[in-house]
Design a protein around this motif. Structure first.
Motif, PDB file in Angstrom:
ATOM      1  N   UNK A 137       0.089  44.298  20.420  1.00  0.00           N
ATOM      2  CA  UNK A 137      -0.974  43.307  20.601  1.00  0.00           C
ATOM      3  C   UNK A 137      -1.816  43.568  21.857  1.00  0.00           C
ATOM      4  N   UNK A 138      -1.742  44.778  22.375  1.00  0.00           N
ATOM      5  CA  UNK A 138      -2.512  45.061  23.599  1.00  0.00           C
ATOM      6  C   UNK A 138      -4.011  45.078  23.346  1.00  0.00           C
ATOM      7  N   UNK A 139      -4.428  45.556  22.176  1.00  0.00           N
ATOM      8  CA  UNK A 139      -5.867  45.673  21.882  1.00  0.00           C
ATOM      9  C   UNK A 139      -6.396  44.481  21.093  1.00  0.00           C
ATOM     10  N   UNK A 140      -5.677  43.388  21.101  1.00  0.00           N
ATOM     11  CA  UNK A 140      -6.110  42.215  20.354  1.00  0.00           C
ATOM     12  C   UNK A 140      -6.504  41.112  21.324  1.00  0.00           C
ATOM     13  N   UNK A 141      -7.485  40.339  20.884  1.00  0.00           N
ATOM     14  CA  UNK A 141      -7.952  39.225  21.719  1.00  0.00           C
ATOM     15  C   UNK A 141      -7.107  37.992  21.466  1.00  0.00           C
ATOM     16  N   UNK A 142      -5.818  38.087  21.809  1.00  0.00           N
ATOM     17  CA  UNK A 142      -4.882  36.991  21.604  1.00  0.00           C
ATOM     18  C   UNK A 142      -3.910  36.982  22.771  1.00  0.00           C
ATOM     19  N   UNK A 143      -3.488  35.829  23.146  1.00  0.00           N
ATOM     20  CA  UNK A 143      -2.537  35.702  24.251  1.00  0.00           C
ATOM     21  C   UNK A 143      -1.129  35.997  23.758  1.00  0.00           C
ATOM     22  N   UNK A 144      -0.506  36.979  24.368  1.00  0.00           N
ATOM     23  CA  UNK A 144       0.838  37.384  23.941  1.00  0.00           C
ATOM     24  C   UNK A 144       1.877  36.498  24.617  1.00  0.00           C
ATOM     25  N   UNK A 145       2.902  36.111  23.884  1.00  0.00           N
ATOM     26  CA  UNK A 145       3.984  35.299  24.409  1.00  0.00           C
ATOM     27  C   UNK A 145       5.318  35.900  24.001  1.00  0.00           C
ATOM     28  N   UNK A 146       6.280  35.688  24.871  1.00  0.00           N
ATOM     29  CA  UNK A 146       7.635  36.189  24.619  1.00  0.00           C
ATOM     30  C   UNK A 146       8.278  35.389  23.489  1.00  0.00           C
ATOM     31  N   UNK A 147       8.908  36.080  22.541  1.00  0.00           N
ATOM     32  CA  UNK A 147       9.548  35.451  21.390  1.00  0.00           C
ATOM     33  C   UNK A 147      11.050  35.328  21.657  1.00  0.00           C
ATOM     34  N   UNK A 148      11.498  34.116  21.968  1.00  0.00           N
ATOM     35  CA  UNK A 148      12.913  33.901  22.248  1.00  0.00           C
ATOM     36  C   UNK A 148      13.761  33.835  20.989  1.00  0.00           C
ATOM     37  N   UNK A 149      13.138  33.689  19.837  1.00  0.00           N
ATOM     38  CA  UNK A 149      13.902  33.622  18.596  1.00  0.00           C
ATOM     39  C   UNK A 149      14.540  34.968  18.241  1.00  0.00           C
TER      40      UNK A 149
END
Length: 296
Positions: A137-149
């Protein structure tokens, strides 16, 4: 009434030393003489040995209940060099003898190494999976979040695999032996692995997935599948190599070998596809949605 001089009573009185020594000597000699005479008068006396009080024997520690903690203490009594040796042998079986499973693991299975490897693999997949998600998701205009699941999902998959697959293999080896005779059945029972030894063996077989989970973060599709093939083949081949004497006694030898290798390949492929790989179709679909949502 006679008066008593209190001054004389409070003063120390001097007695003759000869009188004191003589009195003490007479008393001691009289006591010894009386004891000697009594013993000689009754020559047929009985000698009584001192009684030793025996402490009640404690029950051995091996007779503990299955649901108690003391029952599992023997499975954690293992040295560090033994754990390292078993990890190396699970990746490079040629470093140990061919009868290593019967000589070392079957007679002394442990749960310390398998539990340590399983917990390490869970957190390695969780961290590496989130790193792979971040790289995707580095080249996407979206905020990346850590997935604890990822932690709970990977823990459920690994724990179920370590316990359910060895349990199924133990049942298959127990009920698919050749009933040629009583002697043959006893020989097969002595060579067949126990349930705890299979848990130990499968736990150590997952050690190769720890470094492979780190390499799966490389977002090259064919390279990820290459690591899947390598990890599944190496870990499955080690299991077949160690369990070969017991597998040959089964009437479904080929089927059991295929199931062992197939389960390891499915586990490796499931790890890679679910935690480390994003299909290209979903990426294109996300790009189309993000482009339509951009303001003109």
């Amino acid at each position: 009434m006679n008066t008593v001089d209190t001054g004389e009573l409070l003063n120390f009185q001097d007695y003759s030393p000869e009188h004191n020594e003589r009195s003490a000597r007479i008393d001691v000699e009289a006591v010894h003489t009386s004891q000697y005479n009594n013993s000689m008068s009754n020559p047929n006396y009985d000698f009584e040995e001192p009684k030793v009080t025996e402490e009640p024997a404690t029950s051995p520690q091996s007779n503990h209940n299955f649901w108690t903690i003391q029952y599992y203490q023997k499975y954690f009594d293992v040295q560090t060099n033994e754990v390292v040796e078993r990890i190396i042998s699970s990746v490079l079986p040629q470093k140990v003898s061919r009868n290593y499973f019967d000589e070392r693991i079957k007679g002394k299975p442990d749960l310390y190494g398998p539990i340590w490897i399983a917990v390490t693999l869970i957190f390695t997949i969780a961290v590496s999976g989130n790193i792979a998600s971040y790289l995707q998701n580095t080249n996407k205009s979206v905020e990346w979040r850590y997935d604890f699941h990822i932690v709970s999902i990977s823990a459920t998959a690994i724990v179920c695999y370590i316990w359910l697959v060895p349990l199924a293999l133990w049942a298959a080896l127990k009920w698919t032996v050749h009933p040629d005779g009583q002697d043959e059945i006893e020989t097969q029972a002595s060579k067949s692995p126990t349930m705890i030894s299979l848990f130990c063996l499968y736990g150590y077989s997952l050690s190769i997935y720890i470094p492979v989970a780190i390499f799966w973060t490389i977002q090259i599709f064919w390279l990820q599948w290459l690591f899947v093939m390598m990890a599944g083949f190496v870990s499955g081949a080690v299991l077949v190599f160690w369990l070969l004497p017991a597998l040959r006694k089964s009437r479904y030898f080929i089927i059991l070998v295929g199931c062992i290798l197939g389960c390891h390949f499915l586990l490796a492929a499931g790890f890679m596809l679910y935690f480390f790989h994003t299909p290209q179709s979903s990426i294109k679909h996300f790009d189309v949605i993000s482009s339509t949502l951009k303001p003109v």
